[in-house]
Design an enzyme around this catalytic site. Structure first.
Site, PDB file in Angstrom:
ATOM      1  N   CYS A   1       0.867  -1.182   0.000  1.00 51.62           N
ATOM      2  CA  CYS A   1       0.000   0.000   0.000  1.00 51.62           C
ATOM      3  C   CYS A   1       0.899   1.226   0.000  1.00 51.62           C
ATOM      4  O   CYS A   1       1.697   1.404   0.930  1.00 51.62           O
ATOM      5  CB  CYS A   1      -0.899  -0.016   1.229  1.00 51.62           C
ATOM      6  SG  CYS A   1      -1.862   1.500   1.497  1.00 51.62           S
TER       7      CYS A   1
ATOM      8  N   THR B   1       0.087   4.383   0.367  1.00 53.91           N
ATOM      9  CA  THR B   1      -0.277   5.317   1.431  1.00 53.91           C
ATOM     10  C   THR B   1       0.284   4.867   2.762  1.00 53.91           C
ATOM     11  O   THR B   1       0.901   5.661   3.493  1.00 53.91           O
ATOM     12  CB  THR B   1      -1.813   5.447   1.523  1.00 53.91           C
ATOM     13  OG1 THR B   1      -2.327   5.939   0.280  1.00 53.91           O
ATOM     14  CG2 THR B   1      -2.205   6.389   2.637  1.00 53.91           C
TER      15      THR B   1
ATOM     16  N   CYS C   1      -1.219   3.589  -6.616  1.00 50.48           N
ATOM     17  CA  CYS C   1      -2.006   2.922  -5.576  1.00 50.48           C
ATOM     18  C   CYS C   1      -2.176   1.483  -6.027  1.00 50.48           C
ATOM     19  O   CYS C   1      -2.441   1.228  -7.213  1.00 50.48           O
ATOM     20  CB  CYS C   1      -3.366   3.603  -5.402  1.00 50.48           C
ATOM     21  SG  CYS C   1      -4.526   2.685  -4.336  1.00 50.48           S
TER      22      CYS C   1
END
Length: 258
Positions: free
Chosen positions: A70, A72, A182
């Site tokens: 991921c 983020t 992403c």
């Protein structure tokens, strides 16, 4: 040996799929933080808390390495996780550097798709500043795309409408590469390939991340090479329906890549 992959939802399955391809003789655990998906629209403090909670649960399974599948979560919590755990922690970052290199002699620009939180983080902005010496990188937040993916919404007509609306302000002839920043976004690579001009290359960080994982395992002599590619799915909500969804998503992505 078991290698763990972690994401807020099903996005990291795109990285897991690459790992199964590159490391077919290892076993894998995939953990989705379904109680808190999506991460990309949350605050930095919230995501840090969620990732630390998830890592504590994952490491109770006695995994030998952890891939933060991921972008983020990597940008916010990778450094902190490496302080807490002694096992190898492999993070992800948008593939901006290879994208810039691919366009260095063409004069084309780079367009990065990512979540709003990833794009707001200093780690991302420092990465761009470090590699983009000609100011050729532009960023486009796509917060809705994670939700579409989590709902297994791959309806071509709807997604074409979505991407066309998002890309309308951009002169696509000026771009040479689109970066999928992403791990949910590669589920839409085939649709994007049909939609974008033929000269635009589409890249993501999965292959580079798994290659780095393989190198770290070799360096630390961690990988056993004695597994059968077995995959165990877990989620923070312990929801049986989501377990089925993860297996379905893995099958869908495998077909998309074949």
């Amino acid at each position: 040996m078991t290698i763990a992959f972690f994401d807020s939802g099903i996005g990291g399955i795109t990285v897991l799929s690459e790992a199964v391809e590159q490391l077919p003789h290892e076993n894998f655990l995939y953990f989705a933080d379904t109680l808190h998906v999506p991460y990309g629209t949350k605050s930095k403090d919230q995501v840090m808390e969620y990732v630390l909670e998830a890592a504590a649960r994952i490491t109770r399974e006695e995994v030998q390495a952890l891939v933060i599948a991921c972008n983020t979560a990597t940008s916010i919590a990778a450094t902190e996780l490496r302080k807490v755990y002694s096992i190898p922690i492999i993070g992800m970052e948008p593939a901006v550097k290879p994208a810039v290199e691919m366009n260095r002699h063409s004069g084309k620009r780079v367009l990065v798709f990512a979540t709003p939180l990833t794009l707001s983080q200093s780690k991302y902005n420092e990465l761009v500043a470090r590699v983009d010496d000609h100011g050729s990188v532009d960023s486009l937040p796509l917060p809705e795309l994670v939700g579409y993916c989590e709902n297994l919404n791959f309806d071509r007509a709807q997604m074409v409408d979505y991407f066309e609306a998002k890309l309308a302000p951009f002169d696509l002839n000026a771009y040479g590469t689109v970066v999928l920043g992403c791990t949910h976004y590669p589920f839409y690579k085939k649709i994007l390939r049909e939609l974008l001009p033929g000269h635009i290359q589409i890249i993501d960080g999965s292959r580079g991340t798994v290659s780095r994982l393989r190198n770290v395992l070799c360096l630390k002599d961690v990988g056993s090479g004695e597994g059968q590619g077995r995959i165990q799915f877990m989620c923070s909500s312990d929801d049986p329906a989501y377990m089925v969804k993860m297996e379905k998503a893995f099958d869908i992505f495998s077909r998309l890549e074949s």
